[in-house]
Design an enzyme around this catalytic site. Structure first.
Site, PDB file in Angstrom:
ATOM      1  N   GLU A 184       0.832  -1.205   0.000  1.00 14.78           N
ATOM      2  CA  GLU A 184       0.000   0.000   0.000  1.00 14.78           C
ATOM      3  C   GLU A 184       0.874   1.264   0.000  1.00 14.78           C
ATOM      4  O   GLU A 184       0.774   2.112   0.879  1.00 14.78           O
ATOM      5  CB  GLU A 184      -0.984  -0.005   1.180  1.00 14.78           C
ATOM      6  CG  GLU A 184      -2.244   0.779   0.859  1.00 14.78           C
ATOM      7  CD  GLU A 184      -3.369   0.591   1.873  1.00 14.78           C
ATOM      8  OE1 GLU A 184      -4.397   1.275   1.694  1.00 14.78           O
ATOM      9  OE2 GLU A 184      -3.254  -0.224   2.811  1.00 14.78           O
ATOM     10  N   TYR A 243       0.091  -7.777  -1.892  1.00 16.00           N
ATOM     11  CA  TYR A 243      -1.008  -7.035  -1.257  1.00 16.00           C
ATOM     12  C   TYR A 243      -2.309  -7.516  -1.871  1.00 16.00           C
ATOM     13  O   TYR A 243      -2.682  -7.124  -2.970  1.00 16.00           O
ATOM     14  CB  TYR A 243      -0.798  -5.530  -1.476  1.00 16.00           C
ATOM     15  CG  TYR A 243      -1.881  -4.647  -0.899  1.00 16.00           C
ATOM     16  CD1 TYR A 243      -2.486  -4.931   0.321  1.00 16.00           C
ATOM     17  CD2 TYR A 243      -2.283  -3.490  -1.565  1.00 16.00           C
ATOM     18  CE1 TYR A 243      -3.463  -4.113   0.848  1.00 16.00           C
ATOM     19  CE2 TYR A 243      -3.261  -2.651  -1.047  1.00 16.00           C
ATOM     20  CZ  TYR A 243      -3.852  -2.970   0.158  1.00 16.00           C
ATOM     21  OH  TYR A 243      -4.821  -2.147   0.683  1.00 16.00           O
ATOM     22  N   ASP A 257       0.242  -8.087   3.218  1.00 15.11           N
ATOM     23  CA  ASP A 257      -1.102  -7.936   3.753  1.00 15.11           C
ATOM     24  C   ASP A 257      -2.015  -8.812   2.902  1.00 15.11           C
ATOM     25  O   ASP A 257      -2.313  -8.483   1.758  1.00 15.11           O
ATOM     26  CB  ASP A 257      -1.507  -6.461   3.678  1.00 15.11           C
ATOM     27  CG  ASP A 257      -2.937  -6.213   4.134  1.00 15.11           C
ATOM     28  OD1 ASP A 257      -3.633  -7.185   4.495  1.00 15.11           O
ATOM     29  OD2 ASP A 257      -3.357  -5.047   4.121  1.00 15.11           O
ATOM     30  N   ASN A 317      -5.103  -9.585   3.773  1.00 13.64           N
ATOM     31  CA  ASN A 317      -6.492  -9.163   3.998  1.00 13.64           C
ATOM     32  C   ASN A 317      -7.414 -10.333   4.331  1.00 13.64           C
ATOM     33  O   ASN A 317      -8.595 -10.331   3.984  1.00 13.64           O
ATOM     34  CB  ASN A 317      -7.022  -8.380   2.790  1.00 13.64           C
ATOM     35  CG  ASN A 317      -6.852  -6.875   2.966  1.00 13.64           C
ATOM     36  OD1 ASN A 317      -7.211  -6.325   3.999  1.00 13.64           O
ATOM     37  ND2 ASN A 317      -6.299  -6.215   1.967  1.00 13.64           N
ATOM     38  N   ASP A 353      -1.897   2.185  10.003  1.00 15.09           N
ATOM     39  CA  ASP A 353      -2.871   1.415  10.769  1.00 15.09           C
ATOM     40  C   ASP A 353      -2.468  -0.053  10.903  1.00 15.09           C
ATOM     41  O   ASP A 353      -3.172  -0.838  11.541  1.00 15.09           O
ATOM     42  CB  ASP A 353      -4.276   1.541  10.161  1.00 15.09           C
ATOM     43  CG  ASP A 353      -4.312   1.236   8.672  1.00 15.09           C
ATOM     44  OD1 ASP A 353      -3.235   1.078   8.045  1.00 15.09           O
ATOM     45  OD2 ASP A 353      -5.429   1.174   8.106  1.00 15.09           O
TER      46      ASP A 353
END
Length: 263
Positions: A36, A109, A149, A151, A248
């Site tokens: 990201e 990602y 990540d 997700n 985050d």
């Protein structure tokens, strides 16, 4: 030791302003896998492109301020692979692989499906293509570490409020079953879970900006090192850095008792 960091930056410019690049030197990492980026090449400063002691490699999204992955590496690779060879996926800048003698390091990602049904469809499409790629990569003959990540929170212990998220993207039964297939059928290893099979709250790597998620540790474990068994067995320590917040997500660092061969 081979030390590898995975960090979703939620914008490399934002993370840099919060001290990410200042934090890096003391980590003494061989590879820093980033997700990201939310930046294109013209947005990158010299320090972002090549921090001292590192070569930087990136796969930017075509859409401005969106997605993008990168890797900082102490040694130049033999080959850099950008994308999965699927145009609609590669336009979003979601995969980069550095190839060395005997080793591949990947930053990935996976899409988030939380913004709408159309993005969940895109996530499932990515998962289908990525599964085939993982099957091939497992047979490449090199040790492989895939950071990123994903997700997806795989198990109930991987998020605080699992009962309330059973119908939400990131914890859907189909996503969890896919992750199980990656680990059980393709024989990839969730390295953090190999080292810490029962850890709950201390394992989280992402917290929503809504409410008091960070303060109350209402988090998710969605950032991973997923590796071939022949390198996962060398994993010795794992650490999730929470003393400062660059985004985050929290950086996940794993050290492997294995040395990359130099020319």
């Amino acid at each position: 030791m081979l030390k590898i960091i995975s960090a979703n930056l939620n914008g490399i410019r934002s993370a840099t302003s919060k001290g990410f690049l200042d934090w890096l030197p003391a980590q003494d990492a061989d590879f820093v896998c980033m997700q990201e980026l939310k930046a294109q090449a013209p947005d990158m400063t010299a320090a972002m492109l090549n921090p001292e002691g590192y070569y930087g490699y990136f796969h930017y999204a075509e859409k401005k301020g969106y997605s993008g992955v990168g890797i900082y590496a102490r040694q130049q690779p033999l080959q850099v692979i950008q994308g999965l060879g699927v145009p609609e996926i590669d336009a979003e800048g979601r995969y980069i692989e550095l190839v060395y003698e005997g080793l591949s390091v990947v930053s990935v990602y996976l899409p988030s499906g939380s913004s709408g049904e159309h993005r969940q469809v895109a996530k499932f499409a990515f998962m289908e293509h990525f599964y085939k790629h993982l099957a091939d990569l497992a047979q490449c003959g090199r040790k492989v570490v895939i950071c990123g990540d994903w997700n997806i929170a795989h198990q109930e212990i991987d998020l605080k409020n699992w009962k309330g998220n059973l119908k939400n993207s990131g914890f859907l039964p189909e996503e969890r079953a896919w992750m199980s297939a990656v680990l059980e059928e393709l024989r990839w290893v969730d390295v953090y879970r190999r080292l810490h099979p029962e850890t709950t709250g201390d394992a989280y790597t992402w917290w929503s900006n809504r409410g008091q998620a960070w303060a109350k540790n209402v988090g998710w474990r969605i950032d991973y090192h997923v590796a071939t068994p022949c390198i996962a067995e060398y994993a010795r320590t794992a650490a999730i850095y929470k003393e400062a917040r660059f985004s985050d997500h929290a950086p996940l660092t794993i050290a492997y008792d294995w040395a990359l061969q130099t020319a």
